[in-house]
Design an enzyme around this catalytic site. Structure first.
Site, PDB file in Angstrom:
ATOM      1  N   ARG A  46      -9.685  -1.502  -2.594  1.00  0.00           N
ATOM      2  CA  ARG A  46     -10.112   0.578  -2.786  1.00  0.00           C
ATOM      3  C   ARG A  46     -11.390   0.359  -4.182  1.00  0.00           C
ATOM      4  NH1 ARG A  46      -4.628  -0.183  -1.351  1.00  0.00           N
ATOM      5  NH2 ARG A  46      -4.215   1.141   0.019  1.00  0.00           N
ATOM      6  N   SER A  58      -0.358  -6.960  -4.414  1.00  0.00           N
ATOM      7  CA  SER A  58       0.409  -6.754  -2.690  1.00  0.00           C
ATOM      8  C   SER A  58       1.500  -7.424  -1.919  1.00  0.00           C
ATOM      9  CB  SER A  58      -0.793  -5.963  -1.258  1.00  0.00           C
ATOM     10  OG  SER A  58      -1.642  -5.327  -2.127  1.00  0.00           O
ATOM     11  N   GLY A  59       2.473  -7.247  -1.150  1.00  0.00           N
ATOM     12  CA  GLY A  59       2.940  -7.283  -0.692  1.00  0.00           C
ATOM     13  C   GLY A  59       4.468  -6.830  -0.807  1.00  0.00           C
ATOM     14  N   GLU A  96       6.483  -5.425   1.323  1.00  0.00           N
ATOM     15  CA  GLU A  96       7.113  -5.516   2.965  1.00  0.00           C
ATOM     16  C   GLU A  96       7.185  -6.776   3.151  1.00  0.00           C
ATOM     17  OE1 GLU A  96       5.842  -2.155   1.776  1.00  0.00           O
ATOM     18  OE2 GLU A  96       4.590  -4.157   2.100  1.00  0.00           O
ATOM     19  N   TRP A 122       0.407  -2.656  -6.054  1.00  0.00           N
ATOM     20  CA  TRP A 122      -1.041  -2.867  -5.218  1.00  0.00           C
ATOM     21  C   TRP A 122      -2.162  -1.180  -5.396  1.00  0.00           C
ATOM     22  CZ3 TRP A 122      -0.589   1.647  -1.720  1.00  0.00           C
ATOM     23  CH2 TRP A 122       0.441   2.072  -1.038  1.00  0.00           C
ATOM     24  N   ASN A 179       8.051  -1.339  -3.952  1.00  0.00           N
ATOM     25  CA  ASN A 179       9.565  -1.363  -3.283  1.00  0.00           C
ATOM     26  C   ASN A 179      10.404  -2.337  -3.507  1.00  0.00           C
ATOM     27  OD1 ASN A 179       7.365  -2.190  -1.658  1.00  0.00           O
ATOM     28  ND2 ASN A 179       9.689  -3.221  -0.004  1.00  0.00           N
ATOM     29  N   ASP A 205      11.840   2.665   0.466  1.00  0.00           N
ATOM     30  CA  ASP A 205      10.291   2.432   0.156  1.00  0.00           C
ATOM     31  C   ASP A 205       9.984   3.032  -0.269  1.00  0.00           C
ATOM     32  OD1 ASP A 205       8.353   0.650   0.179  1.00  0.00           O
ATOM     33  OD2 ASP A 205       7.678   1.675   2.890  1.00  0.00           O
ATOM     34  N   ASP A 208       7.920   3.452  -3.401  1.00  0.00           N
ATOM     35  CA  ASP A 208       6.421   2.879  -3.757  1.00  0.00           C
ATOM     36  C   ASP A 208       7.166   3.988  -5.141  1.00  0.00           C
ATOM     37  OD1 ASP A 208       6.855   1.190  -2.110  1.00  0.00           O
ATOM     38  OD2 ASP A 208       4.965   0.544  -2.589  1.00  0.00           O
TER      39      ASP A 208
END
Length: 553
Positions: free
Chosen positions: A128, A187-188, A190, A238, A256, A298, A300
């Protein structure tokens, strides 16, 4: 020779002064239309510009000035930065410097990845953008490294490993420079990770602090996690936070809880699905607010936290606001974290309302049934009432322009299984599609959640939004169109087909008295990966940078 070329380009572009990007430069970013030094076009991430050369009457004369190929078929979500006559942007595998007036490449620096890296990225192989500070660029990489590059040459100055990506971690986030510290997220969520924020020394790359977003045993908040569930509790970070320089507070959203199945982690699960107000020099948490305690869905809390001054109950309040994935539009006091407003802005069936005294959601019988193991239909879906795509806020109209989502899902808990590199859900689910539009661009009153107008689309818009003093709202469609709307009525005034899905973040700027608008296109991202929408099969891949201006008279 390369430095001479860059200097010549800078002079010809007549951009902002060539002085190093100081803390004051970053604080004043929104006031200087000749440059873009921060993610969101200002620390407050309003994504608003007072520029009005391109307005409701002239936008019909908006034409492409140049196009630059990114040589990548991945989704493109980068936020361009412009300083000293040079534009900087990223893909997941490169950092690029361009002449913003011609689109010609000045330099390009590739990222070298281990072969297995893409397997751990959940929701799109993307990046990004960069942060800029004192002649250096800062970015993150999919294999969880933070990199500093020389802004003039693209040479890597330092590279630091945040964590081992093989455990499910990755980085797509744009760093934030706050009080001389480079702040990055992870991130991560999940994959059964434990989320965190890092603070880095911009000169040396030394890690100054780490703030885990899941408290360990003996730390405040760990009592909200049963047993050892905190070790894989999620709370990724993230998306880039905002920074109030006067209060010296960074506001950063967390994601999440892991797994999605809430029955194995009974409790509020701090600090998942929250906003943290932290000191950038130390990582100290000053206050927090949790949007969705013990979240099953989820939802977030990472969406952009937009700073503004709003009149609330007859009093001017310095606030942050967020269109949360859980379907509620929140307004919080920036200094204290006090909840000031929380209203639905999309269809919501999991909760009736947010209790204004406790700040907690009042869950429906449907969510109670979910917690007993039953299968139910829930709105919004795991995509949220709004996904990552950043909104814009027009301070004159006091409206937020938001790409919202309009679909639900069926949900049933199952026994979760934790395996490295695989999704840690513990849920069986399927999407529930409406008849007609799956998304709406809405002009939302932050104080009520009500929409002044809305414009639907069959395939939801997943691009960022830009608002301008010309009374315009810009965004893109996954079918390739880059669009301009009347900020007061929602009427579409202009559209241009970019050739691939547009999921990037539009920005606007000036050079030599001329207003420009830049956006990246390139289909990809979470909706294209997980929706199964067959209509996207006809949208060509391939990312590029488009810059527009009014046709010369």
């Amino acid at each position: 020779m390369k430095r001479l070329i860059v200097a010549a380009i800078a002079l010809s572009a007549a951009a902002s002064p060539a002085a190093a990007q100081s803390a004051k430069d970053l604080e004043n970013d929104q006031k200087n239309t000749n440059s873009i030094l921060t993610y969101g076009m200002g620390y407050g991430q309003q994504r608003y510009s007072p520029l009005k050369q391109i307005d409701k009457s002239t936008v019909q004369n908006l034409v492409p000035v140049w196009n630059y190929s990114l040589a990548s078929n991945r989704g493109q979500e980068s936020h361009p930065i412009i300083h000293d006559g040079v534009m900087y942007l990223t893909t997941h595998e490169s950092t690029v410097a361009l002449n913003p007036l011609t689109g010609k490449q000045i330099w390009k620096t590739k990222v070298d990845y281990p072969a297995e890296t893409p397997r751990v990225a959940c929701c799109g192989i993307v990046n990004r953008g960069v942060a800029i500070y004192q002649g250096k660029l800062y970015r993150t990489t999919l294999d969880a490294h933070v990199v500093a590059l020389d802004a003039k040459t693209g040479k890597v100055i330092w590279k630091q490993k945040a964590i081992d990506f093989r455990a499910g971690y990755s980085q797509t986030v744009t760093p934030l420079i706050a009080n001389g510290v480079v702040v990055t997220g992870i991130s991560g969520g999940e994959y059964g990770i434990r989320g965190f924020l890092d603070g880095w020394d911009p000169e040396t790359g030394k890690r100054l602090w780490r703030r885990y977003t899941i408290p360990a045993k003996g730390e405040k908040g760990n009592e909200t996690w049963p047993g050892d569930t905190w070790k894989h509790g999620g709370a990724p970070t993230w998306l880039t936070g905002t920074y109030d320089a006067k209060l010296d507070l960074v506001y950063w959203g967390t994601g999440n809880a892991g797994p999605w199945n809430p029955t194995v982690r009974k409790g509020d699960n701090l600090y998942t699905n929250s906003v943290l107000a932290i000191r950038p020099k130390t990582g100290e948490i000053v206050w927090h607010y949790q949007f969705s305690p013990n979240d099953p869905y989820d939802y977030d809390g990472v969406n952009e936290l937009v700073m503004a001054t709003l009149q609330v109950d007859g009093q001017d309040r310095d606030v942050i606001m967020q269109a949360n994935r859980n379907g509620f539009f929140y307004i919080l006091d920036r200094k204290t974290g006090k909840l000031l407003r929380a209203n639905k802005f999309v269809k919501v069936t999991w909760a009736d309302k947010i209790d204004m005294k406790s700040g907690r959601p009042v869950e429906t019988a449907i969510t109670a049934s979910i917690r007993k193991g039953n299968k139910e239909e829930i709105w919004p879906s795991a995509f949220g009432g709004k996904n990552w795509s950043p909104m814009a806020f027009d301070p004159a109209r006091r409206l937020a322009f938001v790409n919202t989502l309009n679909f639900g899902w069926t949900y049933k808990t199952v026994e979760p299984k934790l395996r490295v590199g695989t999704f840690y859900f513990g849920v069986e689910f399927a999407w529930v599609w409406p008849q007609g539009n799956r998304g709406y661009l809405k002009a939302i009153d932050p104080l009520t959640g009500n929409s002044k107008w809305q414009v639907g689309s069959g395939i939801p818009r997943m691009a960022g939004v830009l608002a301008t003093g010309g009374g315009l709202v810009f965004t893109g469609r996954m079918t390739g169109e880059f669009e301009a709307f009347d900020a007061d009525s929602g009427q579409k005034l202009w559209s241009f087909q970019t050739g691939s899905g547009t999921i990037g973040q539009p920005v606007t700027w000036t050079a030599n008295g001329r207003q420009y608008i830049t956006v990246l296109n390139g289909v990809g991202g979470v909706y294209s990966l997980f929706s199964g929408d067959k209509r996207l099969a006809s949208v060509p891949a391939g990312g590029s940078v488009w810059t527009f201006a009014l046709m010369p008279k």
